[in-house]
Design a protein around this motif. Structure first.
Motif, PDB file in Angstrom:
ATOM      1  N   PRO B 178     -13.856 -20.772   7.095  1.00 12.88           N
ATOM      2  CA  PRO B 178     -14.427 -20.995   8.509  1.00 12.88           C
ATOM      3  C   PRO B 178     -13.803 -21.550   9.498  1.00 12.88           C
ATOM      4  CG  PRO B 178     -15.379 -22.438   6.928  1.00 12.88           C
ATOM      5  CD  PRO B 178     -14.627 -21.584   6.139  1.00 12.88           C
ATOM      6  N   ASP B 179     -13.946 -21.243  10.714  1.00 13.07           N
ATOM      7  CA  ASP B 179     -13.331 -22.079  11.754  1.00 13.07           C
ATOM      8  C   ASP B 179     -13.925 -23.414  11.805  1.00 13.07           C
ATOM      9  OD1 ASP B 179     -11.951 -19.630  12.469  1.00 13.07           O
ATOM     10  OD2 ASP B 179     -13.575 -19.049  13.807  1.00 13.07           O
ATOM     11  N   CYS B 180     -13.399 -24.382  12.583  1.00 13.24           N
ATOM     12  CA  CYS B 180     -13.807 -25.949  12.555  1.00 13.24           C
ATOM     13  C   CYS B 180     -14.464 -25.954  13.890  1.00 13.24           C
ATOM     14  CB  CYS B 180     -12.915 -26.678  12.162  1.00 13.24           C
ATOM     15  SG  CYS B 180     -13.650 -28.413  12.444  1.00 13.24           S
ATOM     16  N   LEU B 181     -15.823 -26.007  13.936  1.00 18.50           N
ATOM     17  CA  LEU B 181     -16.468 -26.279  15.274  1.00 18.50           C
ATOM     18  C   LEU B 181     -16.845 -27.813  15.327  1.00 18.50           C
ATOM     19  CD1 LEU B 181     -18.120 -25.109  17.581  1.00 18.50           C
ATOM     20  CD2 LEU B 181     -20.020 -25.019  16.532  1.00 18.50           C
ATOM     21  N   ILE B 182     -16.633 -28.152  16.443  1.00 18.26           N
ATOM     22  CA  ILE B 182     -16.823 -29.728  16.859  1.00 18.26           C
ATOM     23  C   ILE B 182     -17.843 -29.649  17.911  1.00 18.26           C
ATOM     24  CG2 ILE B 182     -15.833 -31.999  17.311  1.00 18.26           C
ATOM     25  CD1 ILE B 182     -14.629 -31.263  14.760  1.00 18.26           C
ATOM     26  N   THR B 183     -18.722 -30.254  17.917  1.00 18.19           N
ATOM     27  CA  THR B 183     -19.684 -30.505  19.204  1.00 18.19           C
ATOM     28  C   THR B 183     -19.824 -31.931  19.613  1.00 18.19           C
ATOM     29  OG1 THR B 183     -20.820 -28.467  18.101  1.00 18.19           O
ATOM     30  CG2 THR B 183     -21.874 -29.802  19.874  1.00 18.19           C
ATOM     31  N   LEU B 184     -19.503 -31.809  21.046  1.00 14.01           N
ATOM     32  CA  LEU B 184     -19.890 -33.251  21.787  1.00 14.01           C
ATOM     33  C   LEU B 184     -20.993 -33.169  22.198  1.00 14.01           C
ATOM     34  CD1 LEU B 184     -16.503 -32.569  21.530  1.00 14.01           C
ATOM     35  CD2 LEU B 184     -16.518 -34.502  23.125  1.00 14.01           C
ATOM     36  N   ILE B 194     -19.391 -31.450  33.408  1.00 11.26           N
ATOM     37  CA  ILE B 194     -18.424 -31.612  32.301  1.00 11.26           C
ATOM     38  C   ILE B 194     -17.312 -30.713  32.375  1.00 11.26           C
ATOM     39  CG2 ILE B 194     -18.301 -31.145  29.897  1.00 11.26           C
ATOM     40  CD1 ILE B 194     -21.330 -32.206  29.409  1.00 11.26           C
ATOM     41  N   GLN B 195     -17.540 -29.683  32.939  1.00  8.16           N
ATOM     42  CA  GLN B 195     -16.185 -28.701  32.988  1.00  8.16           C
ATOM     43  C   GLN B 195     -15.182 -29.385  34.243  1.00  8.16           C
ATOM     44  OE1 GLN B 195     -16.823 -24.552  33.773  1.00  8.16           O
ATOM     45  NE2 GLN B 195     -18.863 -24.491  32.722  1.00  8.16           N
ATOM     46  N   GLN B 196     -15.920 -30.036  34.968  1.00  9.19           N
ATOM     47  CA  GLN B 196     -14.950 -30.748  35.919  1.00  9.19           C
ATOM     48  C   GLN B 196     -14.134 -32.008  35.285  1.00  9.19           C
ATOM     49  OE1 GLN B 196     -17.340 -31.418  39.667  1.00  9.19           O
ATOM     50  NE2 GLN B 196     -15.641 -30.532  40.682  1.00  9.19           N
ATOM     51  N   CYS B 197     -15.061 -32.599  34.496  1.00 12.97           N
ATOM     52  CA  CYS B 197     -14.347 -33.567  33.816  1.00 12.97           C
ATOM     53  C   CYS B 197     -12.950 -33.131  32.857  1.00 12.97           C
ATOM     54  CB  CYS B 197     -15.266 -34.464  32.678  1.00 12.97           C
ATOM     55  SG  CYS B 197     -16.719 -35.234  33.732  1.00 12.97           S
ATOM     56  N   LEU B 198     -13.303 -31.854  32.527  1.00  9.88           N
ATOM     57  CA  LEU B 198     -12.305 -31.465  31.339  1.00  9.88           C
ATOM     58  C   LEU B 198     -11.100 -30.602  31.936  1.00  9.88           C
ATOM     59  CD1 LEU B 198     -14.826 -30.787  28.376  1.00  9.88           C
ATOM     60  CD2 LEU B 198     -13.355 -32.575  28.858  1.00  9.88           C
ATOM     61  N   GLU B 199     -11.071 -30.437  33.269  1.00  2.97           N
ATOM     62  CA  GLU B 199     -10.141 -29.929  34.286  1.00  2.97           C
ATOM     63  C   GLU B 199      -8.705 -30.024  33.533  1.00  2.97           C
ATOM     64  OE1 GLU B 199     -10.474 -30.211  38.353  1.00  2.97           O
ATOM     65  OE2 GLU B 199     -11.892 -28.142  38.247  1.00  2.97           O
ATOM     66  N   ASP B 200      -8.469 -31.422  32.995  1.00  2.00           N
ATOM     67  CA  ASP B 200      -6.962 -31.705  32.952  1.00  2.00           C
ATOM     68  C   ASP B 200      -6.985 -31.670  31.445  1.00  2.00           C
ATOM     69  OD1 ASP B 200      -6.557 -32.187  35.520  1.00  2.00           O
ATOM     70  OD2 ASP B 200      -7.044 -34.476  35.517  1.00  2.00           O
ATOM     71  N   GLU B 217     -29.910 -31.703  26.070  1.00  3.09           N
ATOM     72  CA  GLU B 217     -28.644 -32.245  26.321  1.00  3.09           C
ATOM     73  C   GLU B 217     -27.717 -31.071  26.685  1.00  3.09           C
ATOM     74  OE1 GLU B 217     -27.207 -32.589  21.842  1.00  3.09           O
ATOM     75  OE2 GLU B 217     -29.367 -32.970  21.621  1.00  3.09           O
ATOM     76  N   VAL B 218     -26.452 -31.338  26.822  1.00  6.01           N
ATOM     77  CA  VAL B 218     -25.354 -30.468  27.014  1.00  6.01           C
ATOM     78  C   VAL B 218     -24.365 -30.509  25.828  1.00  6.01           C
ATOM     79  CG1 VAL B 218     -23.747 -29.398  28.525  1.00  6.01           C
ATOM     80  CG2 VAL B 218     -25.670 -30.349  29.627  1.00  6.01           C
ATOM     81  N   LEU B 219     -24.070 -29.317  25.160  1.00  2.84           N
ATOM     82  CA  LEU B 219     -23.156 -29.350  24.078  1.00  2.84           C
ATOM     83  C   LEU B 219     -21.619 -28.791  24.608  1.00  2.84           C
ATOM     84  CD1 LEU B 219     -25.631 -27.699  21.531  1.00  2.84           C
ATOM     85  CD2 LEU B 219     -25.286 -29.862  22.021  1.00  2.84           C
ATOM     86  N   THR B 220     -20.754 -29.502  24.342  1.00  3.24           N
ATOM     87  CA  THR B 220     -19.299 -29.108  24.605  1.00  3.24           C
ATOM     88  C   THR B 220     -18.627 -28.775  23.243  1.00  3.24           C
ATOM     89  OG1 THR B 220     -19.220 -30.758  26.357  1.00  3.24           O
ATOM     90  CG2 THR B 220     -17.328 -29.816  25.458  1.00  3.24           C
ATOM     91  N   LYS B 221     -18.230 -27.527  23.116  1.00  5.82           N
ATOM     92  CA  LYS B 221     -17.937 -27.040  21.796  1.00  5.82           C
ATOM     93  C   LYS B 221     -16.324 -26.733  21.650  1.00  5.82           C
ATOM     94  CE  LYS B 221     -22.420 -25.110  20.671  1.00  5.82           C
ATOM     95  NZ  LYS B 221     -22.835 -24.478  19.609  1.00  5.82           N
ATOM     96  N   LEU B 222     -15.766 -27.226  20.749  1.00  9.78           N
ATOM     97  CA  LEU B 222     -14.237 -26.898  20.483  1.00  9.78           C
ATOM     98  C   LEU B 222     -14.268 -26.219  19.260  1.00  9.78           C
ATOM     99  CD1 LEU B 222     -13.138 -30.496  21.501  1.00  9.78           C
ATOM    100  CD2 LEU B 222     -12.670 -28.255  22.698  1.00  9.78           C
ATOM    101  N   GLN B 238     -10.906 -36.536  20.702  1.00  3.49           N
ATOM    102  CA  GLN B 238     -10.834 -37.970  21.150  1.00  3.49           C
ATOM    103  C   GLN B 238     -10.629 -37.714  22.861  1.00  3.49           C
ATOM    104  OE1 GLN B 238     -11.820 -40.389  19.453  1.00  3.49           O
ATOM    105  NE2 GLN B 238     -11.740 -41.528  21.295  1.00  3.49           N
ATOM    106  N   ARG B 239      -9.721 -36.928  23.195  1.00  8.09           N
ATOM    107  CA  ARG B 239      -9.277 -36.812  24.499  1.00  8.09           C
ATOM    108  C   ARG B 239     -10.329 -36.276  25.253  1.00  8.09           C
ATOM    109  NH1 ARG B 239      -7.463 -38.324  28.626  1.00  8.09           N
ATOM    110  NH2 ARG B 239      -6.202 -36.969  29.986  1.00  8.09           N
ATOM    111  N   ALA B 240     -11.181 -35.157  24.676  1.00  7.91           N
ATOM    112  CA  ALA B 240     -12.313 -34.653  25.495  1.00  7.91           C
ATOM    113  C   ALA B 240     -13.335 -35.595  25.558  1.00  7.91           C
ATOM    114  CB  ALA B 240     -12.905 -33.265  24.677  1.00  7.91           C
ATOM    115  N   ALA B 241     -13.603 -36.251  24.558  1.00  8.44           N
ATOM    116  CA  ALA B 241     -14.820 -37.350  24.682  1.00  8.44           C
ATOM    117  C   ALA B 241     -14.535 -38.281  25.661  1.00  8.44           C
ATOM    118  CB  ALA B 241     -15.204 -38.063  23.042  1.00  8.44           C
TER     119      ALA B 241
END
Lengths: 402, 402
Positions: B178-184, B194-200, B217-222, B238-241
């Protein structure tokens, strides 16, 4: 025979579960009401081979197919290309479509990205469907047996285009005679018990009987074919409602829509100018929460533990009646609903153990009450507690209390 | 190569658009996380021929298929019969299944309706999947290339059975990497913000970034591919959070599952041995209802109209703080949460107008507070009011209050 319709959704985000396919449900409802027999929904991801295979399958199986998604400007939007391969019609630049896309950007004071040109490439012989809300035009064409309509996946664009530009052409193209669906909505009785109640119901063979359990209620559905005698329909519905009994709180589709339990209650509360106070235990706020926005609810109290109440803990049926009378006086409403339960916290949290619910409603004419068992997971019990308390109120308002 | 999976939903209510197929999205997500390549969703109605045809198609096309619905006791529940025809395995009475169904009714002090016998008829060679929550057992069997798993359509039964009884056998049967899914998981911030926060945020090209908004809630998935470097993965997360900030209340998939807002809060409340009293207005019971089964909640009050409270109506921010201190003293808890709102009933009911929410939490060290705007339909506002009040409590417990 009704024409056979299918729904086809394209998108990696649907197939991976990142979004729920609300478009398919909405389109199904529209097509069913128009008089199509909807036979299948299919969703596939953004893979050219899968798309071509699916279009070819549907082309020989259905009379009409509404497809959503895959019309965007990016490389993973492959619908037009797939249609071209499946149908054998080459893609051609549609000058009017290109004009409209340019205009979309011009109005927004932006220049059109090169990628958007692709959206104006439509299969030869396709009829363009203008998109007043976005850049992607839709299109329609016949492939073998099936009339395909391709629309964008963005819900509000899709819905606006379907309503304004697709419905009437479908009516013109197909000979449609819609069925009549009557729904009997009930609470406090299970699906299989309803089926037993209806064992003696004799329906004409053309009428379909179906059931559905949703969180708060069980729906019994009678589907009458187009042209079914109105008088006979009413007799069938009446007979079914009598066999199920007082559990039925609304009948939708016979004379409009009566709505869910809270809507039925709300209409009666307003008509009779009643006001209500509630005291809840097992439902822990959910009873009040369900009455959101209803101005007949005047006061709401929560007791987290029945043991905190100054009542006879060994006779909760009577305690509920006493508390309801007190609440009515204290809050100066003309109705007061009390919801107690027997069983400790561990019973409540255990899905294999039941709790007993005691409801009492104080009215100007005295107190009415009900008793139920609630089973299952904790949130399910909570919902049962709130709904069954409201159902006692509904029965009083409909003059169906013993 | 990942094994190919499909999802198949049965039910007239899906195909006619009466319900939205949330099961398909949930199952897709689970299968994708397990390491399957989900290729198609298909839904068909309660017609034997259609069901048989679909099962035969999938049997030669996919390695695994999860099917939901059609296992009920009524005559329109046809899945087992269709499987029997498609596979050639006759239906046999499964004595243990019958025993369990009888017990289900016996526990509820009801006798089993004859109709439910049908649910114990399973295709020969099928492996039974017990249903601890309802009467319909599931089953699994191989037809040609494909391993089929049949589950009931009731979402909570389906999910519980899939999680407890289907996941591990799938892992044993298939070679999955499996791929590894991390959900913030975040609350109080929208998807586009959130998309704007993650622009960089610079991610390796093999990592997929996705977003999903759910009611609370809003889920951000990596999504990291199998074998991705563990250390580098932690740095990305960590950087995304950090970029999203204190809105993130939980990170699932890095070190297990932290759960939803109420679970995160509940763990901290128990660890710190806190007790809580709440007073709510706009959420009208929903705040207390969300705390169902949590013994740290000691008292819950509802005020249906802020005007009824003895406070300065022109300074609700301060009023909330005063009421929170009073509530903490009056109820003798060590935390007290008050949720007020500004705006009249008509603002609340109008989806195009906002209300302002004022939350205050009295603690042993003083009062912390928050202010938010809530928009949208009335039930959406209600849910926002409850969730954002709880989020103030979460921030206090995680030492994230200003």
């Amino acid at each position: 025979m009704k024409p056979v319709a299918e729904i086809f959704s394209q998108g990696e985000e649907v197939i991976s579960g990142q979004i729920v396919d609300h478009n398919a449900a909405w389109l199904s409802e529209q097509l069913t009401e128009l008089g199509f027999a909807v036979k299948r929904h299919t969703a596939v991801g953004d893979h050219l081979d899968d798309l071509v295979a699916l279009i070819k399958e549907i082309a020989v199986r259905a009379d009409c197919c509404i497809c959503t998604g895959g019309l965007g400007p990016t490389t993973d939007d492959l619908t037009a290309e797939a249609v071209s391969i499946a149908s054998g019609f080459p893609l051609r630049l549609d000058e009017s479509a290109l004009q409209q896309i340019r205009q979309f950007f011009a109005w927004r004071n932006r220049s059109m990205p090169e990628a958007n040109c692709k959206q104006a490439m439509l299969p030869e012989k396709a009829i363009r469907i203008d998109n007043a809300y976005g850049t992607a035009p839709g299109f329609a064409l016949k492939i073998r047996r099936c009339w395909f309509v391709f629309l964008p996946g963005v819900p509000f664009e899709m819905k606006a285009m379907f309503t304004a530009l697709v419905v009437q052409p479908l009516r013109d193209r197909f000979s449609l005679s819609p069925d009549c669906l009557i729904t009997l909505r009930s609470i406090g009785i299970g699906e299989s018990a309803i089926q037993q109640c209806l064992e003696d119901l004799v329906l004409p063979s053309s009428v379909q009987l179906g059931f559905r359990a949703v969180p708060d209620e069980v729906l019994t559905k009678l589907l009458f074919p187009a042209g079914f005698d109105e008088q006979e329909k009413r007799v069938c519905v009446q007979r079914a409602a009598e066999l199920i009994g007082d559990y039925v709180f609304a009948i939708d589709g016979l004379d409009g829509t009566q709505g869910d339990l809270i809507e039925v209650i709300s209409r009666l509360m307003r008509d009779k100018r009643h006001t209500l106070a509630v005291l809840e235990t097992a439902s822990q706020g959910l009873l009040a929460a369900k009455c959101l926005g209803r101005d007949w609810l005047r006061a709401a109290e929560i007791s987290l533990d029945t043991a905190d109440l100054d009542i006879n803990q060994h006779d909760l049926a009577n305690a509920a009646r006493v508390l309801a009378r007190q609440l009515r006086t204290r809050r100066q409403t003309n109705l007061a609903l009390v919801q107690l339960y027997a069983g400790d916290q561990s019973d409540y949290g255990d899905k294999d153990r039941a709790i007993v619910l005691y409801n009492a409603l104080a009215t100007p004419k005295g107190v009415v009450s009900s008793r139920h068992h609630a089973f299952g997971a904790i949130k399910y019990k909570q919902n049962q507690a709130a709904s069954l308390a409201l159902d006692l109120l509904r029965r009083y308002l409909q003059d169906k209390c013993l």
